[in-house]
Design an enzyme around this catalytic site. Structure first.
Site, mmCIF file in Angstrom:
data_model
loop_
_atom_site.group_PDB
_atom_site.id
_atom_site.type_symbol
_atom_site.label_atom_id
_atom_site.label_comp_id
_atom_site.label_asym_id
_atom_site.label_seq_id
_atom_site.Cartn_x
_atom_site.Cartn_y
_atom_site.Cartn_z
ATOM 1 N N LYS A 59 -11.902 -1.959 7.227
ATOM 2 C CA LYS A 59 -11.051 -2.830 8.050
ATOM 3 C C LYS A 59 -11.503 -2.772 9.505
ATOM 4 O O LYS A 59 -11.840 -3.776 10.097
ATOM 5 C CB LYS A 59 -9.576 -2.431 7.955
ATOM 6 C CG LYS A 59 -9.010 -2.197 6.547
ATOM 7 C CD LYS A 59 -8.976 -3.419 5.695
ATOM 8 C CE LYS A 59 -8.543 -3.299 4.240
ATOM 9 N NZ LYS A 59 -7.576 -2.372 3.804
ATOM 10 N N ASP A 117 -1.447 6.583 6.392
ATOM 11 C CA ASP A 117 -2.497 5.671 5.958
ATOM 12 C C ASP A 117 -2.739 4.727 7.147
ATOM 13 O O ASP A 117 -1.917 3.875 7.452
ATOM 14 C CB ASP A 117 -2.029 4.896 4.724
ATOM 15 C CG ASP A 117 -3.060 3.857 4.258
ATOM 16 O OD1 ASP A 117 -4.081 3.670 4.938
ATOM 17 O OD2 ASP A 117 -2.813 3.231 3.195
ATOM 18 N N TRP A 170 0.833 -1.207 0.000
ATOM 19 C CA TRP A 170 0.000 0.000 0.000
ATOM 20 C C TRP A 170 0.867 1.256 0.000
ATOM 21 O O TRP A 170 0.539 2.241 -0.661
ATOM 22 C CB TRP A 170 -0.973 0.008 1.180
ATOM 23 C CG TRP A 170 -1.970 -1.113 1.119
ATOM 24 C CD1 TRP A 170 -2.106 -2.148 2.001
ATOM 25 C CD2 TRP A 170 -2.960 -1.344 0.098
ATOM 26 N NE1 TRP A 170 -3.115 -2.991 1.603
ATOM 27 C CE2 TRP A 170 -3.651 -2.526 0.449
ATOM 28 C CE3 TRP A 170 -3.326 -0.661 -1.063
ATOM 29 C CZ2 TRP A 170 -4.701 -3.042 -0.333
ATOM 30 C CZ3 TRP A 170 -4.363 -1.178 -1.843
ATOM 31 C CH2 TRP A 170 -5.034 -2.349 -1.473
HETATM 32 C C1 LIG Z 1 -7.083 -1.938 2.367
HETATM 33 C C2 LIG Z 1 -6.024 -0.900 2.398
HETATM 34 C C3 LIG Z 1 -5.940 0.102 1.403
HETATM 35 C C4 LIG Z 1 -6.875 0.147 0.226
HETATM 36 O O1 LIG Z 1 -8.122 0.559 0.621
HETATM 37 P P1 LIG Z 1 -9.302 0.806 -0.431
HETATM 38 O O2 LIG Z 1 -10.366 1.350 0.465
HETATM 39 O O3 LIG Z 1 -9.627 -0.521 -1.030
HETATM 40 O O4 LIG Z 1 -8.832 1.780 -1.442
HETATM 41 C C5 LIG Z 1 -4.960 1.048 1.526
HETATM 42 N N1 LIG Z 1 -4.095 1.050 2.559
HETATM 43 C C6 LIG Z 1 -4.138 0.096 3.509
HETATM 44 C C7 LIG Z 1 -3.144 0.124 4.631
HETATM 45 C C8 LIG Z 1 -5.106 -0.901 3.458
HETATM 46 O O5 LIG Z 1 -5.152 -1.845 4.419
#
Ligand SMILES: *Cc1c(COP(=O)(O)O)cnc(C)c1O
Length: 363
Positions: free
Chosen positions: A199, A175, A103
């Protein structure tokens, strides 16, 4: 399955049963207004109430200072990979990154379209099995921001709250998709935090952004209106139709978390859950963890036997017994147990018991 399973999915993932029950009770008739949340105007008094309650609860849970805005946006964390540079590339158009997982790599790739993405360090060569350490003298003094991924969902590593980079005047951007609300981070150390809901907060469809006010209002000229934080902040995330139902379920999850004692109380439970599984892995002669011990995630725990056939046999047996979504990401292999806030301690204890039985049987 005639009962609910233990769901170890990395995302979308398990939600608290109490929340699902409450949402189902209110499904046909939300608080006497005669319709579901999915059917009401986003400008209605009821929805405006849900929207501001969600914000208020999140502010309380994370102790968000007054000079930060909370936004409920769409497009997932993946859209933030572009939205952050489009809004924060204001001077040098350069940002520092720590490449700690797939990511992070995507955030780097996207930022490069709008300026310079300076990768200070990467653990890619070892399948991202640790968090790279970087000395502060190597940080760019003139960077417009510094980006980290606090929890690496696929590999199972994390920046612990006391080990996030001290970037001084350079805004730290995180993030936090897979570990927001799982342990206490000091929001004031960050310029911007973003997280997809699916999540640890609610259903897919909404992305939370927590942004310090001074970082808004300087979007690049090419930034689409929908990708300008200021536009959303000025209308309390109601510039256009928001993902109403997702925001509603998030507000129920926030309420559930508050009733549980908030993030600090949840952190204690998360530490206990992670400890049960890591302790088992450290003592097992069949299963082992895959990452550096000091960087271990509390949320996503990959593990392997070292034998593909045994891995497959374990996943198969677990699935038939109601422990689902344990297959690891293809880049790591083996298994991964995602044990977000809504996974009860009993689920982790039952998983470890199953692993113990499997180990005895296949020794
Ligand atoms: C799942 C995830 C993403 C992607 O998220 P989307 O909502 O599918 O764009 C980005 N960063 C991390 C750390 C993730 O776990």
């Amino acid at each position: 399955m005639d009962k609910r399973v233990y769901n170890f999915s990395a995302g979308p993932s398990v939600l608290p049963e109490e929340v699902l029950i409450e949402a189902s009770k209110e499904m046909l008739n939300y608080k006497g207004c005669g319709m579901s949340v999915m059917e009401m105007s986003h400008r209605s008094k009821e929805f405006m109430g849900i929207n501001s309650q969600a914000e208020q609860l999140l502010r309380e849970l994370m102790d968000i200072p007054d000079n930060y805005k909370v936004l409920f946006l769409q497009g997932g964390a993946s859209t933030q990979f572009a939205m952050v540079p489009l809004n924060l590339f204001t001077n040098s158009k350069k940002a520092d990154f720590i490449d700690s997982g797939a990511w992070s790599a995507k955030a780097i790739k996207e930022a490069k379209k709008y300026g310079t993405a300076n990768v200070l360090a990467s653990s890619k060569e070892s399948t991202y099995s640790y968090i790279p350490k970087v000395a502060p003298e190597n940080f760019s003094k003139d960077a417009d921001y510094f980006h980290i991924t606090t929890n690496n969902t696929i590999y199972g590593t994390r920046f612990t709250p006391d080990n996030i980079p001290d970037t001084g005047d350079v805004p730290l951007v995180a993030d936090m998709s897979s570990n927001i609300l799982s342990e206490v981070y000091d929001v004031s150390k960050f310029g911007l935090i973003y997280a997809g809901a699916q999540k640890n907060m609610g259903p897919a469809g909404v992305t939370v952004v927590i942004i310090r006010e001074d970082l808004m209002g300087h979007a690049m000229d090419i930034a689409p209106t929908m990708l300008d934080y200021k536009i959303h902040a000025d209308s309390d995330s109601l510039y256009n139709t928001p993902p109403c139902f997702s925001i509603y379920v998030c507000s129920l999850v926030f309420k559930w978390l508050k009733d549980k004692g908030g993030v600090a109380a949840m952190e204690k439970i998360n530490r206990e859950k992670a400890h049960i599984l890591y302790d088992f892995l450290d003592n097992s002669t069949m299963f082992r963890g895959t990452v550096a011990a000091e960087d271990r995630s509390l949320m996503n725990i990959p593990f392997v036997t070292g034998n593909d056939e045994l891995d497959a046999a374990f996943i198969k047996e677990a699935t038939t017994k109601g422990f689902v979504n344990l297959k690891g990401h293809r880049s790591v292999g083996g298994m991964r147990a995602s044990i977000y806030n809504a996974m009860p301690v009993e689920g982790v204890k039952a998983l470890v018991a199953l692993m113990g039985e499997f180990e005895t049987k296949h020794r």
